[in-house]
Scaffold this motif. Sequence first.
Motif, short mmCIF file in Angstrom:
data_model
loop_
_atom_site.label_atom_id
_atom_site.label_comp_id
_atom_site.label_asym_id
_atom_site.label_seq_id
_atom_site.Cartn_x
_atom_site.Cartn_y
_atom_site.Cartn_z
N LYS A 1 2.90 -4.74 -3.29
CA LYS A 1 1.44 -5.55 -3.71
C LYS A 1 0.27 -4.76 -2.50
O LYS A 1 -0.86 -4.50 -3.04
N ILE A 2 0.87 -4.40 -1.56
CA ILE A 2 -0.12 -3.82 -0.42
C ILE A 2 -0.32 -2.28 -0.95
O ILE A 2 -1.56 -2.06 -1.02
N ALA A 3 0.38 -1.66 -1.71
CA ALA A 3 0.33 -0.13 -2.06
C ALA A 3 -0.65 -0.42 -3.33
O ALA A 3 -1.56 0.65 -3.33
N ILE A 4 -0.59 -1.25 -4.25
CA ILE A 4 -1.35 -1.40 -5.56
C ILE A 4 -2.56 -1.99 -5.07
O ILE A 4 -3.70 -1.56 -5.50
N GLY A 5 -2.68 -3.18 -4.36
CA GLY A 5 -3.98 -3.80 -4.14
C GLY A 5 -4.76 -3.25 -3.05
O GLY A 5 -6.07 -2.84 -3.34
N ARG A 6 -4.36 -2.89 -1.69
CA ARG A 6 -5.22 -2.24 -0.91
C ARG A 6 -5.35 -0.82 -1.03
O ARG A 6 -6.61 -0.38 -0.49
N LEU A 7 -4.18 -0.11 -1.24
CA LEU A 7 -4.16 1.45 -1.18
C LEU A 7 -4.89 1.88 -2.56
O LEU A 7 -5.17 3.26 -2.51
N GLY A 8 -4.94 1.33 -3.63
CA GLY A 8 -5.32 1.63 -5.03
C GLY A 8 -4.44 2.50 -5.48
O GLY A 8 -4.58 3.41 -6.27
N MET A 9 -3.21 2.47 -5.35
CA MET A 9 -1.91 3.38 -5.75
C MET A 9 -1.67 2.63 -7.12
O MET A 9 -1.68 1.54 -7.42
N LYS A 10 -1.25 3.84 -8.13
CA LYS A 10 -0.53 3.08 -9.40
C LYS A 10 0.40 4.03 -9.95
O LYS A 10 0.44 5.06 -9.42
N TYR A 11 1.25 3.73 -10.87
CA TYR A 11 2.53 4.54 -11.37
C TYR A 11 1.78 5.60 -12.13
O TYR A 11 0.61 5.62 -12.66
N PRO A 12 2.54 6.74 -11.89
CA PRO A 12 2.22 8.10 -12.40
C PRO A 12 2.31 7.96 -14.03
O PRO A 12 3.16 7.39 -14.52
#
Length: 190
Positions: A153-164
Motif C-alpha cells: 500500500k505504501i509503495a503504490i500509494g505514496r511512492l507511485g509505484m506500479k506493476y511492470p
Amino acid sequence: MANSNRPATARRNRGSVRNASEIYVEGSTARRLQEIPDRRYAPSRQTSVRKQAKPQKGPSQELIRPGARALSKEAQKNRAKAMSMSRGFVIFIAVVSAAVLFCCINYLQLKSQYTSRINEVAALESELAQLREDNDAYESQVTSNVDLSRIKKIAIGRLGMKYPSKDQTMTYTTEGGSYVRQYQDIPDSK
C-alpha cells in the motif's frame, strides 16, 4: 527338563550310573587315596646314591631327592645351559619389551586424543545447533513483524509505484548459474 542333545553325566543323573555307591569325591568323608611310596633300595645302594647326591647340589642344580639316580656332569651342564639365558637373548627380550611398551603408550595417547577430539566435535555440533535455533527464532521474529500488504500500500500509494507491463520486462537465460550478476546497465529495448 529340556533336551539339550547332550548325554547325561554321573553328576546330573546318578541313577544312570551302574555303581553309584563307588563314586569317590576327593576331600569328602571318604579316605584320601594312598599315594605311591618311593622305592626303597638295598642299604648298600642307598648310601652310594646319597654320597653321589651331596656334591651335586649347587645353585643352578636341581635338588636331588634321596634314592634318585645321579646325573652325569654332561647332563648337568646341559641342564644348566638350558636353564640359563644368554646375554643376546636377554637384550632381545628387553628390546621387544621396550617396543611393546612404546606401542602401548602410543596407542593410549592416540586413543586419548581421539576421545578428546570426539568430545570437542560433539560440543561444537551442540553449539552449532543452538546457534541455528537462535537464528531461526530471530528470523521468524523479524518476518512476523513485517506486514507485506502494508508495504504494498505504501509503495503504490505514496511512492507511485506500479506493476511492470509486458513491454518493460526482459527475459535473460543463464547457462549453468543460479543467479545473474549485472556488470552494466541494461540497454533500453524498443
